[in-house]
Write a protein that holds these residues in place. Structure first.
Motif, PDB file in Angstrom:
ATOM      1  N   THR A  19       0.792  -1.222   0.000  1.00  0.00           N
ATOM      2  CA  THR A  19       0.000   0.000   0.000  1.00  0.00           C
ATOM      3  C   THR A  19       0.825   1.272   0.000  1.00  0.00           C
ATOM      4  OG1 THR A  19      -0.059   0.140   2.395  1.00  0.00           O
ATOM      5  CG2 THR A  19      -1.804  -1.142   1.339  1.00  0.00           C
ATOM      6  N   GLY A  20       2.074   1.166   0.393  1.00  0.00           N
ATOM      7  CA  GLY A  20       2.898   2.345   0.529  1.00  0.00           C
ATOM      8  C   GLY A  20       2.628   3.115   1.814  1.00  0.00           C
ATOM      9  N   ARG A  21       1.687   2.620   2.632  1.00  0.00           N
ATOM     10  CA  ARG A  21       1.348   3.322   3.871  1.00  0.00           C
ATOM     11  C   ARG A  21       2.370   3.062   4.972  1.00  0.00           C
ATOM     12  NH1 ARG A  21      -4.901   2.636   5.224  1.00  0.00           N
ATOM     13  NH2 ARG A  21      -5.159   1.154   3.566  1.00  0.00           N
ATOM     14  N   GLY A  22       2.979   1.905   4.962  1.00  0.00           N
ATOM     15  CA  GLY A  22       4.063   1.624   5.883  1.00  0.00           C
ATOM     16  C   GLY A  22       3.666   1.145   7.261  1.00  0.00           C
ATOM     17  N   ARG A  23       4.689   0.786   7.999  1.00  0.00           N
ATOM     18  CA  ARG A  23       4.528   0.232   9.338  1.00  0.00           C
ATOM     19  C   ARG A  23       3.797   1.170  10.286  1.00  0.00           C
ATOM     20  NH1 ARG A  23       7.188  -0.301  14.317  1.00  0.00           N
ATOM     21  NH2 ARG A  23       7.081  -2.406  15.151  1.00  0.00           N
ATOM     22  N   PRO A  24       4.097   2.466  10.279  1.00  0.00           N
ATOM     23  CA  PRO A  24       3.396   3.347  11.224  1.00  0.00           C
ATOM     24  C   PRO A  24       1.878   3.311  11.054  1.00  0.00           C
ATOM     25  CG  PRO A  24       5.318   4.458  10.356  1.00  0.00           C
ATOM     26  CD  PRO A  24       5.149   3.183   9.560  1.00  0.00           C
ATOM     27  N   ALA A  25       1.403   3.251   9.831  1.00  0.00           N
ATOM     28  CA  ALA A  25      -0.044   3.223   9.606  1.00  0.00           C
ATOM     29  C   ALA A  25      -0.645   1.916  10.097  1.00  0.00           C
ATOM     30  CB  ALA A  25      -0.350   3.424   8.126  1.00  0.00           C
ATOM     31  N   ALA A  26       0.020   0.802   9.826  1.00  0.00           N
ATOM     32  CA  ALA A  26      -0.488  -0.500  10.257  1.00  0.00           C
ATOM     33  C   ALA A  26      -0.431  -0.621  11.774  1.00  0.00           C
ATOM     34  CB  ALA A  26       0.302  -1.615   9.589  1.00  0.00           C
ATOM     35  N   LEU A  27       0.650  -0.179  12.375  1.00  0.00           N
ATOM     36  CA  LEU A  27       0.775  -0.212  13.831  1.00  0.00           C
ATOM     37  C   LEU A  27      -0.272   0.700  14.461  1.00  0.00           C
ATOM     38  CD1 LEU A  27       2.256  -1.300  16.267  1.00  0.00           C
ATOM     39  CD2 LEU A  27       3.939   0.523  15.983  1.00  0.00           C
ATOM     40  N   SER A  28      -0.525   1.820  13.845  1.00  0.00           N
ATOM     41  CA  SER A  28      -1.548   2.740  14.319  1.00  0.00           C
ATOM     42  C   SER A  28      -2.922   2.069  14.292  1.00  0.00           C
ATOM     43  CB  SER A  28      -1.546   4.000  13.461  1.00  0.00           C
ATOM     44  OG  SER A  28      -2.572   4.854  13.857  1.00  0.00           O
ATOM     45  N   LEU A  29      -3.193   1.311  13.253  1.00  0.00           N
ATOM     46  CA  LEU A  29      -4.462   0.580  13.150  1.00  0.00           C
ATOM     47  C   LEU A  29      -4.582  -0.419  14.294  1.00  0.00           C
ATOM     48  CD1 LEU A  29      -7.052  -0.309  11.686  1.00  0.00           C
ATOM     49  CD2 LEU A  29      -5.610  -1.809  10.284  1.00  0.00           C
ATOM     50  N   TYR A  30      -3.559  -1.202  14.515  1.00  0.00           N
ATOM     51  CA  TYR A  30      -3.562  -2.210  15.580  1.00  0.00           C
ATOM     52  C   TYR A  30      -3.776  -1.541  16.942  1.00  0.00           C
ATOM     53  CZ  TYR A  30      -1.882  -5.905  18.669  1.00  0.00           C
ATOM     54  OH  TYR A  30      -1.757  -6.824  19.673  1.00  0.00           O
ATOM     55  N   ARG A  31      -3.031  -0.506  17.200  1.00  0.00           N
ATOM     56  CA  ARG A  31      -3.156   0.205  18.478  1.00  0.00           C
ATOM     57  C   ARG A  31      -4.522   0.877  18.618  1.00  0.00           C
ATOM     58  NH1 ARG A  31       2.863   2.902  18.775  1.00  0.00           N
ATOM     59  NH2 ARG A  31       3.931   1.009  19.476  1.00  0.00           N
ATOM     60  N   GLY A  32      -5.022   1.400  17.509  1.00  0.00           N
ATOM     61  CA  GLY A  32      -6.338   2.031  17.533  1.00  0.00           C
ATOM     62  C   GLY A  32      -7.433   1.047  17.909  1.00  0.00           C
ATOM     63  N   ILE A  33      -7.318  -0.158  17.404  1.00  0.00           N
ATOM     64  CA  ILE A  33      -8.296  -1.197  17.745  1.00  0.00           C
ATOM     65  C   ILE A  33      -8.230  -1.498  19.240  1.00  0.00           C
ATOM     66  CG2 ILE A  33      -8.889  -3.632  17.434  1.00  0.00           C
ATOM     67  CD1 ILE A  33      -7.840  -3.271  14.490  1.00  0.00           C
ATOM     68  N   LEU A  34      -7.013  -1.663  19.750  1.00  0.00           N
ATOM     69  CA  LEU A  34      -6.875  -1.946  21.178  1.00  0.00           C
ATOM     70  C   LEU A  34      -7.390  -0.779  22.024  1.00  0.00           C
ATOM     71  CD1 LEU A  34      -3.407  -3.750  21.326  1.00  0.00           C
ATOM     72  CD2 LEU A  34      -5.696  -4.763  21.213  1.00  0.00           C
ATOM     73  N   ARG A  35      -7.154   0.447  21.572  1.00  0.00           N
ATOM     74  CA  ARG A  35      -7.674   1.618  22.298  1.00  0.00           C
ATOM     75  C   ARG A  35      -9.204   1.638  22.271  1.00  0.00           C
ATOM     76  NH1 ARG A  35      -3.266   4.287  20.128  1.00  0.00           N
ATOM     77  NH2 ARG A  35      -4.491   5.013  18.368  1.00  0.00           N
ATOM     78  N   ALA A  36      -9.782   1.302  21.141  1.00  0.00           N
ATOM     79  CA  ALA A  36     -11.243   1.280  21.025  1.00  0.00           C
ATOM     80  C   ALA A  36     -11.846   0.237  21.972  1.00  0.00           C
ATOM     81  CB  ALA A  36     -11.658   0.991  19.581  1.00  0.00           C
ATOM     82  N   HIS A  37     -11.123  -0.837  22.184  1.00  0.00           N
ATOM     83  CA  HIS A  37     -11.603  -1.885  23.083  1.00  0.00           C
ATOM     84  C   HIS A  37     -11.642  -1.421  24.538  1.00  0.00           C
ATOM     85  CE1 HIS A  37     -10.677  -5.545  20.279  1.00  0.00           C
ATOM     86  NE2 HIS A  37     -11.654  -4.770  19.828  1.00  0.00           N
ATOM     87  N   ARG A  38     -10.925  -0.377  24.874  1.00  0.00           N
ATOM     88  CA  ARG A  38     -10.917   0.126  26.259  1.00  0.00           C
ATOM     89  C   ARG A  38     -12.297   0.596  26.707  1.00  0.00           C
ATOM     90  NH1 ARG A  38      -5.488   3.797  25.765  1.00  0.00           N
ATOM     91  NH2 ARG A  38      -4.067   2.068  25.376  1.00  0.00           N
ATOM     92  N   LYS A  39     -13.140   0.936  25.743  1.00  0.00           N
ATOM     93  CA  LYS A  39     -14.496   1.405  26.060  1.00  0.00           C
ATOM     94  C   LYS A  39     -15.445   0.254  26.388  1.00  0.00           C
ATOM     95  CE  LYS A  39     -13.861   5.158  22.774  1.00  0.00           C
ATOM     96  NZ  LYS A  39     -14.269   5.673  21.454  1.00  0.00           N
ATOM     97  N   MET A  40     -14.995  -0.960  26.171  1.00  0.00           N
ATOM     98  CA  MET A  40     -15.837  -2.131  26.357  1.00  0.00           C
ATOM     99  C   MET A  40     -15.748  -2.627  27.799  1.00  0.00           C
ATOM    100  SD  MET A  40     -14.532  -4.036  22.895  1.00  0.00           S
ATOM    101  CE  MET A  40     -15.767  -5.272  22.689  1.00  0.00           C
ATOM    102  N   PRO A  41     -16.764  -3.372  28.243  1.00  0.00           N
ATOM    103  CA  PRO A  41     -16.660  -4.034  29.549  1.00  0.00           C
ATOM    104  C   PRO A  41     -15.433  -4.962  29.564  1.00  0.00           C
ATOM    105  CG  PRO A  41     -18.908  -4.151  28.716  1.00  0.00           C
ATOM    106  CD  PRO A  41     -18.052  -3.609  27.608  1.00  0.00           C
TER     107      PRO A  41
END
Length: 83
Positions: A19-41
């Motif tokens: 994609t040319g987006r690179g590791r920072p974008a993919a790592l950001s996606l992974y971390r974003g998912i984990l951050r979004a999960h913080r709102k869950m029980p």
């Protein structure tokens, strides 16, 4: 030689080539998912975090660019729904 890289780094390298987006974008996606999960029980968060980690590890050996693209698109959509 990528033998010293963990599964996430290998996925990110493939994602960058594709994609040319690179590791920072993919790592950001992974971390974003984990951050979004913080709102869950707590139980749901633990289940969700475990599933995300498992999926990323399971996709480590994938070399098909279409599958890799679909993987990241699906997780981006999931994150969008979580927000």
């Amino acid at each position: 030689d990528h033998t010293h890289l963990n599964c996430f780094e290998l996925l990110f390298l493939r994602f960058k080539r594709m994609t040319g987006r690179g590791r920072p974008a993919a790592l950001s996606l992974y971390r974003g998912i984990l951050r979004a999960h913080r709102k869950m029980p707590t139980e749901m968060r633990l289940l969700g975090d475990t599933y995300v980690r498992s999926e990323f590890k399971l996709h480590k050996p994938v070399t098909n660019e279409a599958q890799i693209e679909a993987f990241f698109v699906a997780w981006e959509q999931y994150l969008g729904q979580m927000m």
